[in-house]
Write an enzyme that holds these catalytic residues in place. Structure first.
Site, PDB file in Angstrom:
ATOM      1  N   ASP A 471      12.233   4.696   6.753  1.00 61.70           N
ATOM      2  CA  ASP A 471      11.124   4.338   5.743  1.00 61.70           C
ATOM      3  C   ASP A 471      10.388   5.813   5.515  1.00 61.70           C
ATOM      4  O   ASP A 471      10.546   6.796   6.312  1.00 61.70           O
ATOM      5  CB  ASP A 471      10.171   3.537   6.418  1.00 61.70           C
ATOM      6  CG  ASP A 471       9.384   2.609   5.357  1.00 61.70           C
ATOM      7  OD1 ASP A 471       9.204   3.081   4.119  1.00 61.70           O
ATOM      8  OD2 ASP A 471       8.865   1.675   5.703  1.00 61.70           O
ATOM      9  N   ASP A 541       8.448  -3.674  -1.950  1.00 61.54           N
ATOM     10  CA  ASP A 541       7.455  -4.272  -1.062  1.00 61.54           C
ATOM     11  C   ASP A 541       7.205  -5.671  -1.483  1.00 61.54           C
ATOM     12  O   ASP A 541       6.809  -6.542  -1.078  1.00 61.54           O
ATOM     13  CB  ASP A 541       6.332  -3.598  -0.340  1.00 61.54           C
ATOM     14  CG  ASP A 541       6.631  -2.705   0.729  1.00 61.54           C
ATOM     15  OD1 ASP A 541       7.539  -2.961   1.319  1.00 61.54           O
ATOM     16  OD2 ASP A 541       5.836  -1.795   0.988  1.00 61.54           O
TER      17      ASP A 541
HETATM   18  C1  GLA Z   1       6.769  -0.237   4.491  1.00 61.31           C
HETATM   19  C2  GLA Z   1       7.932  -0.891   4.316  1.00 61.31           C
HETATM   20  C3  GLA Z   1       7.860  -2.169   4.598  1.00 61.31           C
HETATM   21  C4  GLA Z   1       7.379  -2.248   6.238  1.00 61.31           C
HETATM   22  C5  GLA Z   1       6.389  -1.413   6.518  1.00 61.31           C
HETATM   23  C6  GLA Z   1       6.273  -1.321   7.886  1.00 61.31           C
HETATM   24  O1  GLA Z   1       5.719  -0.607   3.792  1.00 61.31           O
HETATM   25  O2  GLA Z   1       8.039  -0.865   2.651  1.00 61.31           O
HETATM   26  O3  GLA Z   1       9.248  -2.891   4.427  1.00 61.31           O
HETATM   27  O4  GLA Z   1       8.818  -1.471   6.762  1.00 61.31           O
HETATM   28  O5  GLA Z   1       6.380  -0.050   5.951  1.00 61.31           O
HETATM   29  O6  GLA Z   1       5.239  -0.615   8.201  1.00 61.31           O
END
Ligand code: GLA
Length: 721
Positions: A471, A541
């Protein structure tokens, strides 16, 4: 060889299956682009040069020329592809033809992601060398035709062959003139949770810049831009598209000159990147992937999909069926215990899930998003048997185990930051701007890269980890480095990307069987640069299936479905509050790499039965979904319906996915017209047994039924009789 050089005429004809790209060296040594478009028999179109000569005396002879690599200071007034300021303080650069060399195959670009060839016969390459006699700047223009994929790649290597420093302030990868200005432009605009909305409008009379200055390709724009003839639809019209294989700040632009000609360019963003080139040094630009389609957007996407799926993505997982996964993020967020996770794993196993992914919150003392990034050590209070122990329990339950990292980041509240406060991007004497309460590691520094390689390798080699979610949850603000000379500070963003690519290359080659999925606040760095290292990416997301129709549809303009993570999440949805049926959520997730992102231990027996059926279906058809040919059929940006189809590579299996937003009472069943099928073959509906000719499916269409209820969907499986 798809490259012909007529040396006596100084004419270069590069051609794929359906396109030609013609370059010419004029009598003064200028390298000109005469043509990019439908395939020509021999490429000799020098007669068009007359158009560029003469005219009003106001302009210099350089103003009109269709330069292949425009520079500054001679009377060409468009955007320079290369701009090099010398020690005298001027950036006049006159690049003229020096030599050329043909190479079979495709040489790799050192330290940068690029299209690759697996056998020399797949690719033919040409290097054209230009030189500025006064400053000694040498430009090597690198071209490769991937003949079967029907695409062209371009990049430029700049070398300082003089005796004084040159400061490069523009280093575009490609810039191509197009005749006239009767075009539309198309790009993918977005934001967090609403990535890659399709924007199309007339090219207009002014310059349009599509760009990122964030130190990441970003949510806001994708490093892609296309110029289209106004009649372009999915199935017709001429499309000229460029994609930058790069994950940092970029610029894509269209210009319309006062001679009413256009130009499409792409490359590093000059606003946030310059480079000091000392005598003897070279600078390699990222690679641009150029696609021409005379068959509209479907033809464009097909070329991008095939190239990205087979010759940008790499490694063990490239051609393997991707596992069905369950991720705990939207199920638990930070609030988990080993038992809660194992309860999800148990249900996941029962419905056929193959991989369990533990998301954020397993390390340091991270119970919120305000600390511990950088401290990649398991929180034993939360997970008493450690990552190794948890992985073993998950494996014993019959699932593989995956883990979330955000390697590029550092929390001010972390042991790593307390030990190395200078390891983040920053400017001495200024506040360090936080986003999500975190800072960015300075990956332009080799010591920081080495630390990261070590820290990740430790975790990955001490537990049975089959998958990593990589990420990256903020963009660059003070994009400068404590370890760089003042005159090189503006190189930091690009040096960061080179450092990041080095780390990714090292980690992915040390752990070749691990499936890596990229992520950046959802799909904030969904680009071909990332896909070179990680064959899939978390698309957004926003897991609301209705939103996802547009996000996945927009993403599919460039990127194939096997690169898109798509999960079934809770209803009402956490991002939008919208309630949808479990089946609809499954049917939308089936348009990408399928997974779950909700607490499976809390679902009703009916929903779990639907989930199980969906997993069974995915497993049966995933070869077609992931490796077949995907085609958009109905556009959710403009209508109430969305539809797309997948055809297996042997053309025997077809999966039609149809979705409806709002229902309409007293309606006639909606009919979807399919495409690219065999007119004379018979196709059998696997559920009803009914058969149809390919011609009927394409020209009459298949009624997908009266979809009662809002946000409904149907998946129809057909097999060639
Ligand atoms: C980001 C990612 C999510 C999740 C969060 C965790 O927003 O896109 O899928 O992994 O971080 O903090």
């Amino acid at each position: 060889m798809p490259i012909t050089i007529h040396s006596e005429k100084k004419l270069f004809h590069l051609f794929g299956k359906t396109f030609s790209y013609v370059l010419y060296v004029d009598e003064k040594g200028n390298l000109l682009n005469l043509y990019w478009g439908r395939k020509l028999p021999d490429g000799d179109v020098t007669y068009i040069l007359k158009e560029f000569r003469g005219g009003a005396s106001f302009d210099s002879e350089y103003s009109r020329l269709p330069f292949e690599l425009p520079t500054v200071g001679t009377g060409y007034f468009g955007m320079p592809a290369v701009r090099a300021r010398n020690e005298q303080g001027n950036d006049v650069t006159v690049l003229t033809y020096d030599s050329c060399a043909q190479v079979s195959g495709k040489p790799a670009l050192s330290g940068l992601p690029a299209v690759y060839a697996e056998a020399d016969g797949e690719a033919s390459s040409l290097v054209i060398v230009l030189r500025d006699a006064l400053t000694g700047l040498i430009a090597r223009l690198k071209y490769t035709v991937m003949e079967n994929l029907d695409v062209l790649t371009r990049s430029v290597e700049l070398e300082n062959g003089g005796s004084e420093n040159l400061n490069l302030t523009n280093m575009l990868s490609a810039s191509v003139p197009l005749p006239g200005n009767e075009y539309d432009i198309l790009h993918l605009k977005g934001g967090w949770a609403r990535e890659r909305r399709i924007v199309r409008r007339p090219i207009g009379e002014a310059t349009t810049r599509v760009e990122s200055r964030r130190g990441a390709s970003g949510h806001e724009e994708n490093p892609f831009m296309a110029v289209l003839t106004p009649d372009t639809t999915e199935s017709q019209g001429e499309v000229f598209a460029m994609l930058l294989i790069y994950s940092g700040s970029f610029l894509a632009a269209t210009e319309v000159s006062n001679f009413e000609n256009s130009r499409l360019s792409i490359g590093l963003n000059p606003d946030v990147c310059s480079w000091l080139l000392a005598p003897g040094e070279t600078f390699q630009t990222p690679e641009a992937l150029l696609v021409h389609s005379a068959e509209g957007l479907t033809g464009m996407s097909r070329r991008f999909h095939e190239t990205i799926r087979t010759r940008v993505c790499r490694g063990y997982w490239r051609d393997r069926e991707r596992p069905v996964l369950a991720n705990n993020w939207e199920a638990t967020y930070f609030d988990f215990t080993e038992e809660k996770l194992m309860a999800i794993v148990d249900e996941a196993r029962k419905i056929g899930v193959e991989l369990f992914v533990l998301d954020d919150g397993w390390f340091g003392k991270r119970n919120r998003d305000n600390c511990s990034l950088g401290d990649w050590v398991c929180n034993m209070e939360k997970l008493p048997c450690g990552i190794g122990g948890l992985a073993k329990r998950v494996n014993d339950a019959g699932l593989r185990f995956g883990l979330w990292f955000e390697p590029e980041m550092i929390s001010p509240d972390s042991d790593l930051y307390r030990a190395h406060p200078d390891w983040c991007l920053h400017v001495d004497g200024r506040a360090r701007t936080e986003a999500r309460q975190q800072l960015i590691l300075d990956l332009s520094r080799k010591d920081v890269q080495d630390y990261l390689i070590g820290a990740l390798s430790d975790v990955l080699s001490n537990a049975s980890i089959d998958y990593v979610k990589w990420d990256m949850n903020r963009n660059m603000t003070e994009y400068f480095s404590g370890a760089q000379l003042p005159e090189r500070q503006n190189e930091t963003q690009h040096r960061y990307m080179l450092g990041l690519y080095r780390v990714m290359e090292e980690i992915t080659s040390r752990f070749p069987k691990v499936l890596f999925e990229g992520c950046s606040g959802g799909g904030g760095r969904f680009d071909a640069g990332m896909l070179y290292y990680m064959p899939q990416f978390w698309t957004s997301d926003d897991t609301d299936p209705v939103e996802r129709l547009c996000i996945q549809y927009g993403t599919s303009l460039v990127y194939p479905p096997c690169t898109m993570g798509a999960h079934v999440s809770a209803s009402p949805n956490h991002q939008t509050g919208r309630a949808t049926a479990f089946k609809t959520r499954c049917d939308v997730a089936l348009g990408g790499n399928f997974g779950f992102e909700l607490d499976l231990s809390k679902q009703t027996p009916e929903d779990l039965a639907t989930a199980k059926e969906a997993v069974e279906l995915v497993k049966e058809v995933r070869k077609t979904l992931q490796q077949g040919q995907y085609t958009r059929l109905e556009n959710p940006f403009t209508g109430n319906f969305a539809a797309w189809q997948f055809v297996s590579s042997d053309e025997r299996e077809v999966v039609l996915c149809a979705y409806q937003r709002l229902t309409m009472p007293n309606a006639i069943a909606h009919r979807v017209r399919m495409t690219g099928l065999d007119e004379n073959a018979r196709y059998v509906d696997q559920e009803t047994g009914e058969t149809y000719s390919g011609a009927a499916l394409m020209y009459v269409g298949l009624p997908v039924g009266y979809l009662r209820g809002d946000f409904t969907s149907r998946i129809i499986r057909l097999k060639k009789a």
